[in-house]
Design a protein around this motif. Sequence first.
Motif, PDB file in Angstrom:
ATOM      1  N   ASN A   1      13.049  10.708  36.067  1.00 12.47           N
ATOM      2  CA  ASN A   1      14.044   9.749  35.225  1.00 12.47           C
ATOM      3  C   ASN A   1      12.998   8.449  35.072  1.00 12.47           C
ATOM      4  OD1 ASN A   1      15.852   7.120  35.459  1.00 12.47           O
ATOM      5  ND2 ASN A   1      16.898   8.714  34.257  1.00 12.47           N
ATOM      6  N   ARG A   2      13.199   7.839  33.969  1.00 15.68           N
ATOM      7  CA  ARG A   2      12.368   6.529  33.416  1.00 15.68           C
ATOM      8  C   ARG A   2      12.857   5.189  34.414  1.00 15.68           C
ATOM      9  NH1 ARG A   2      12.980   4.103  28.419  1.00 15.68           N
ATOM     10  NH2 ARG A   2      10.956   2.942  28.873  1.00 15.68           N
ATOM     11  N   VAL A   3      14.012   5.279  34.669  1.00 11.26           N
ATOM     12  CA  VAL A   3      14.493   4.157  35.372  1.00 11.26           C
ATOM     13  C   VAL A   3      13.987   4.081  36.762  1.00 11.26           C
ATOM     14  CG1 VAL A   3      16.368   2.949  36.440  1.00 11.26           C
ATOM     15  CG2 VAL A   3      16.454   3.593  34.024  1.00 11.26           C
ATOM     16  N   VAL A   4      13.983   5.557  37.459  1.00  9.45           N
ATOM     17  CA  VAL A   4      13.531   5.811  38.632  1.00  9.45           C
ATOM     18  C   VAL A   4      11.838   5.489  38.875  1.00  9.45           C
ATOM     19  CG1 VAL A   4      13.212   7.738  40.327  1.00  9.45           C
ATOM     20  CG2 VAL A   4      15.421   7.264  39.090  1.00  9.45           C
ATOM     21  N   TYR A   5      11.372   6.218  37.840  1.00  9.82           N
ATOM     22  CA  TYR A   5       9.788   5.971  37.815  1.00  9.82           C
ATOM     23  C   TYR A   5       9.440   4.620  37.676  1.00  9.82           C
ATOM     24  CZ  TYR A   5       5.316   6.872  36.018  1.00  9.82           C
ATOM     25  OH  TYR A   5       3.779   6.778  35.757  1.00  9.82           O
ATOM     26  N   ASN A   6      10.139   3.855  36.988  1.00  8.89           N
ATOM     27  CA  ASN A   6       9.823   2.343  36.746  1.00  8.89           C
ATOM     28  C   ASN A   6      10.062   1.533  38.017  1.00  8.89           C
ATOM     29  OD1 ASN A   6       8.548   1.441  34.203  1.00  8.89           O
ATOM     30  ND2 ASN A   6      10.139   2.971  33.561  1.00  8.89           N
ATOM     31  N   LEU A   7      11.094   1.844  38.842  1.00 11.37           N
ATOM     32  CA  LEU A   7      11.464   1.280  40.033  1.00 11.37           C
ATOM     33  C   LEU A   7      10.524   1.694  41.008  1.00 11.37           C
ATOM     34  CD1 LEU A   7      15.333   1.918  40.396  1.00 11.37           C
ATOM     35  CD2 LEU A   7      14.214  -0.395  40.250  1.00 11.37           C
ATOM     36  N   HIS A   8       9.925   2.857  41.262  1.00  8.15           N
ATOM     37  CA  HIS A   8       9.045   3.242  42.107  1.00  8.15           C
ATOM     38  C   HIS A   8       7.836   2.549  42.003  1.00  8.15           C
ATOM     39  CE1 HIS A   8       7.207   6.787  44.301  1.00  8.15           C
ATOM     40  NE2 HIS A   8       6.118   6.262  43.837  1.00  8.15           N
ATOM     41  N   TYR A   9       7.313   2.349  40.713  1.00 11.76           N
ATOM     42  CA  TYR A   9       6.227   1.706  40.652  1.00 11.76           C
ATOM     43  C   TYR A   9       6.339   0.054  40.769  1.00 11.76           C
ATOM     44  CZ  TYR A   9       3.149   5.482  39.504  1.00 11.76           C
ATOM     45  OH  TYR A   9       2.487   6.511  39.667  1.00 11.76           O
ATOM     46  N   ALA A  10       7.530  -0.197  40.325  1.00 13.00           N
ATOM     47  CA  ALA A  10       7.577  -1.824  40.804  1.00 13.00           C
ATOM     48  C   ALA A  10       7.573  -2.030  42.190  1.00 13.00           C
ATOM     49  CB  ALA A  10       9.107  -2.167  40.170  1.00 13.00           C
ATOM     50  N   PHE A  11       8.015  -1.216  43.005  1.00 15.07           N
ATOM     51  CA  PHE A  11       8.144  -1.544  44.573  1.00 15.07           C
ATOM     52  C   PHE A  11       6.676  -1.181  45.220  1.00 15.07           C
ATOM     53  CE2 PHE A  11      12.894  -1.345  44.507  1.00 15.07           C
ATOM     54  CZ  PHE A  11      13.060  -2.088  45.749  1.00 15.07           C
ATOM     55  N   HIS A  12       5.937  -0.246  44.227  1.00 15.12           N
ATOM     56  CA  HIS A  12       4.756  -0.066  44.776  1.00 15.12           C
ATOM     57  C   HIS A  12       3.791  -1.364  44.655  1.00 15.12           C
ATOM     58  CE1 HIS A  12       0.495   1.690  45.172  1.00 15.12           C
ATOM     59  NE2 HIS A  12       1.048   2.094  46.225  1.00 15.12           N
ATOM     60  N   ASN A  13       4.032  -1.802  43.380  1.00 14.61           N
ATOM     61  CA  ASN A  13       3.169  -3.039  42.771  1.00 14.61           C
ATOM     62  C   ASN A  13       3.679  -4.296  43.780  1.00 14.61           C
ATOM     63  OD1 ASN A  13       1.998  -1.427  41.080  1.00 14.61           O
ATOM     64  ND2 ASN A  13       3.314  -2.118  39.416  1.00 14.61           N
ATOM     65  N   MET A  14       4.867  -4.302  44.450  1.00 13.58           N
ATOM     66  CA  MET A  14       5.098  -5.341  45.417  1.00 13.58           C
ATOM     67  C   MET A  14       4.656  -5.059  46.918  1.00 13.58           C
ATOM     68  SD  MET A  14       8.790  -6.436  44.142  1.00 13.58           S
ATOM     69  CE  MET A  14       9.712  -4.940  43.720  1.00 13.58           C
ATOM     70  N   GLY A  15       3.831  -3.981  46.987  1.00 19.87           N
ATOM     71  CA  GLY A  15       3.378  -3.882  48.464  1.00 19.87           C
ATOM     72  C   GLY A  15       3.994  -2.959  49.124  1.00 19.87           C
ATOM     73  N   PHE A  16       5.236  -2.272  48.619  1.00 18.62           N
ATOM     74  CA  PHE A  16       5.858  -1.114  49.434  1.00 18.62           C
ATOM     75  C   PHE A  16       5.070   0.015  49.364  1.00 18.62           C
ATOM     76  CE2 PHE A  16       9.143  -4.277  48.737  1.00 18.62           C
ATOM     77  CZ  PHE A  16      10.232  -4.064  49.621  1.00 18.62           C
ATOM     78  N   THR A  17       5.260   0.739  50.629  1.00 17.17           N
ATOM     79  CA  THR A  17       4.857   2.369  50.446  1.00 17.17           C
ATOM     80  C   THR A  17       6.335   2.965  50.027  1.00 17.17           C
ATOM     81  OG1 THR A  17       3.324   2.354  52.268  1.00 17.17           O
ATOM     82  CG2 THR A  17       4.724   4.280  52.069  1.00 17.17           C
ATOM     83  N   VAL A  18       5.989   3.998  48.842  1.00 17.20           N
ATOM     84  CA  VAL A  18       7.283   4.380  48.242  1.00 17.20           C
ATOM     85  C   VAL A  18       7.428   5.700  48.106  1.00 17.20           C
ATOM     86  CG1 VAL A  18       8.626   3.926  46.154  1.00 17.20           C
ATOM     87  CG2 VAL A  18       7.043   2.184  46.704  1.00 17.20           C
ATOM     88  N   LEU A  19       8.768   6.309  48.492  1.00 20.82           N
ATOM     89  CA  LEU A  19       9.120   7.497  48.181  1.00 20.82           C
ATOM     90  C   LEU A  19       9.983   7.900  47.047  1.00 20.82           C
ATOM     91  CD1 LEU A  19       8.718  10.835  49.328  1.00 20.82           C
ATOM     92  CD2 LEU A  19      10.729  10.035  51.015  1.00 20.82           C
ATOM     93  N   ARG A  20      10.046   8.800  46.100  1.00 23.79           N
ATOM     94  CA  ARG A  20      11.102   9.052  45.275  1.00 23.79           C
ATOM     95  C   ARG A  20      10.988  10.937  45.601  1.00 23.79           C
ATOM     96  NH1 ARG A  20       7.190   8.621  41.198  1.00 23.79           N
ATOM     97  NH2 ARG A  20       7.287  10.433  39.614  1.00 23.79           N
ATOM     98  N   PHE A  21      12.199  11.420  45.112  1.00 22.28           N
ATOM     99  CA  PHE A  21      12.162  12.705  45.517  1.00 22.28           C
ATOM    100  C   PHE A  21      13.375  13.263  44.559  1.00 22.28           C
ATOM    101  CE2 PHE A  21      15.598  10.935  48.130  1.00 22.28           C
ATOM    102  CZ  PHE A  21      16.573  11.979  48.093  1.00 22.28           C
ATOM    103  N   ASN A  22      13.539  14.666  44.632  1.00 25.63           N
ATOM    104  CA  ASN A  22      14.662  15.523  43.855  1.00 25.63           C
ATOM    105  C   ASN A  22      15.629  15.895  44.962  1.00 25.63           C
ATOM    106  OD1 ASN A  22      13.698  15.519  41.096  1.00 25.63           O
ATOM    107  ND2 ASN A  22      12.106  16.932  41.652  1.00 25.63           N
ATOM    108  N   PHE A  23      16.775  15.622  44.455  1.00 35.12           N
ATOM    109  CA  PHE A  23      17.802  15.935  45.298  1.00 35.12           C
ATOM    110  C   PHE A  23      17.975  17.377  45.464  1.00 35.12           C
ATOM    111  CE2 PHE A  23      20.133  11.966  44.295  1.00 35.12           C
ATOM    112  CZ  PHE A  23      20.117  11.440  45.621  1.00 35.12           C
TER     113      PHE A  23
END
Length: 217
Positions: A43-65
């Motif tokens: 989903n576009r919101v989820v995808y954009n949140l993922h990269y926003a966190f990664h760009n801030m220095g986070f290790t990020v996981l998103r996944f399918n329920f």
Amino acid sequence: MPEVIFPGPEGRLEGRYHPQRERDAPIAIILHPHPQFGGTMNNRVVYNLHYAFHNMGFTVLRFNFRGVGRSQGEYDQGIGELSDAASALDYLQSQNPNAKHCWVAGFSFGAWIGMQLLMRRPEITGFISVAPPANMYDFSFLAPCPSSGLIINGTADRVAPPKDTETLVNKLHEQKGITITHEQVEGAGHFFEDPHMETMIGSVDGYVRRRLTENSR
């Protein structure tokens, strides 16, 4: 971005995992909207949140329920999905035992699951709830809400009307020891169609960066 498969309560769960080089980088999981209404980790919101966190220095996981994409199992009214989110956080923590901070971000149905995860996992130090569907789900379990966070929604959201979000925020504001920040994106609908996505992600970015410098709960 590496595709990962990790164990969930009902079988395998499929995710996208984006690590940082720093071993003590903060971690974040991102939760997607309702599986029965086309919600996926892409989903576009989820995808954009993922990269926003990664760009801030986070290790990020998103996944399918469960039951979405290549994740096994079937939709479980939010109960099983909460267990999925807990398994995802377990996996993320097992990969990053030295992480300094742990955040959860969710969009719509994912925001509801994220807030429940917050109640179960004291190590979560911050949250982002994007367009929480306070009109559809009961958020009264947030008593008390254990950590500070940002609730953000669009003023033109027809799926999760702003007035319900405001009622939820007002209830949370009465609690002591935490700070709930509420921002509204003028004119944005539920999915933050352009040009509103950039504004929403900008607000999230500003909020998280500010919190990381404060190092507070």
